[in-house]
Design an enzyme around this catalytic site. Sequence first.
Site, mmCIF file in Angstrom:
data_model
loop_
_atom_site.group_PDB
_atom_site.id
_atom_site.type_symbol
_atom_site.label_atom_id
_atom_site.label_comp_id
_atom_site.label_asym_id
_atom_site.label_seq_id
_atom_site.Cartn_x
_atom_site.Cartn_y
_atom_site.Cartn_z
ATOM 1 N N ASP A 7 0.769 -1.464 0.068
ATOM 2 C CA ASP A 7 0.264 -0.163 -0.112
ATOM 3 C C ASP A 7 1.262 0.842 -0.232
ATOM 4 O OD1 ASP A 7 -2.487 2.112 0.380
ATOM 5 O OD2 ASP A 7 -2.839 0.760 1.612
ATOM 6 N N GLU A 57 -2.857 0.475 -3.770
ATOM 7 C CA GLU A 57 -2.961 -1.112 -3.456
ATOM 8 C C GLU A 57 -2.838 -2.124 -4.209
ATOM 9 O OE1 GLU A 57 -5.770 -1.668 0.033
ATOM 10 O OE2 GLU A 57 -5.829 0.272 -1.104
#
Length: 443
Positions: free
Chosen positions: A38, A129
Amino acid sequence: METGTLDLAGGRDATERAPSAVALIGVERRAATVLHADLDAFYASVEQLLDPSLRGKPIAVGGGVVLAASYEAKAFGVRGGMPGREAKQLCPQLIFVGGHFTEYQRLGDAAIAVLNDFTPAVERISIDEAFADVAGSEHLFGSPEAMAREVRRRVRVELGLPISIGIARTKHLAKVASQVAKPDGLLVVDPARELDFLHELPVELLWGVGPATKARLATIGVTRIGELARTPGYSLERILGQAIGSKLGDLAWNRDPRRIVTDRRARSIGAQSALGRKPPTRHVIVPALLHLADRVASRLRAGGRGGRTITVRVRFADFRAITRSITLPVSIAATGMISEVAQDLVRIALADHPGERWITLLAIGVSHLEDQAELQLELPLRSRNDERRSPGSPTGAARWVADRAVDAIRERFGRDAVGYGAAALEAPRSVPDAFRELAERSL
DNA sequence: TCTGGGGTCCTAGGACCC
DNA sequence: TCTGGGGTCCTAGGACCC
């Protein structure tokens, strides 16, 4: 913090941990091979990368609404989705920057590509992500932790961006771990100590627990995941509903059966436009819906798909919103058809709320998506008399041909090269088109 | 400068069918 | 005290995520 690796207890470097947990646990238990990567404060980090004078300062991407905040701004309580004015009150020295949207797309793609160098089993879930399962790659690249270190190093060196990674046996736990590892951290959840790790944390770190669910849980004294785990299933299901209750019970015990899915297809697509404050008249509604229908329909056609259910959403000045939908016997993808169905639905919605003086948002959604054959026939939505009265609106095959011509011109000359009459005259929008295109997932 | 845009999934009631 | 029962689809609304 840049190269820091966190252990469960925090602070210690995970590499100092002795023998691999896999060996200790035995054969029947899977090892921790799921990565969740992320990018940290992604849009804001890109802005700080592009303009070094912004580094170390509180910045917000956006204006009227904060699309993303740097960690320096988050320290003041600035959050994504917050009105710009409120953010400025929390942090008077906040710097607003316009977004470099094509750079976000490029750098997001590049970061995902780094993961793809380690395994094809990558599931991207947003621009910044992704999950990756590296179970099959260890003979090539070493342990999952070694791979994660290398991913973080490469994203830092090659792209100049911080990225946090969580590693665990399940997707859900890997995602929780990456959130705990932020900013710019790496955290491995030892399979032997999963519940020790999880049960300490606040419930809102669970995927699917937002403000409403958090508040409901608080009414029965549950604020930590461990407390959630000790709450009987029937009690959770009574308070939260069957699906969410049983799902949260599973997550609290780390029973997460989800696998990495590399080829996910969209189940719906939509477009919306905030209007400011407009009277609910034809002059407002028709061009706005045509513009939205055009966006949605051209994406459907580009993906070779159509949809059977058309949904419109109308928001009023006090932010209440209503929806109306209809499911058709066949799927459609023509701009004119979607626009007409949407107009009818908005008319029905407004007829149910005759007292409203202002509308502030219109949206069109299309779901029940199906792969679509090339030609679609005109739907008998209106009487022949209606058709005769509006000779300017072509029907059936003619419409489909017109849509494909517009698609082809745009492909060569860009989106603005041609538009649908009123749609091309649409008032200036509050959010750059580049941002909307960024948010559009492929079908 | 009152509050963006694109999605997923769930619930609950009613229609309808067997 | 009397109205069956289960499955599927549709619609409207809401929570949540990035």
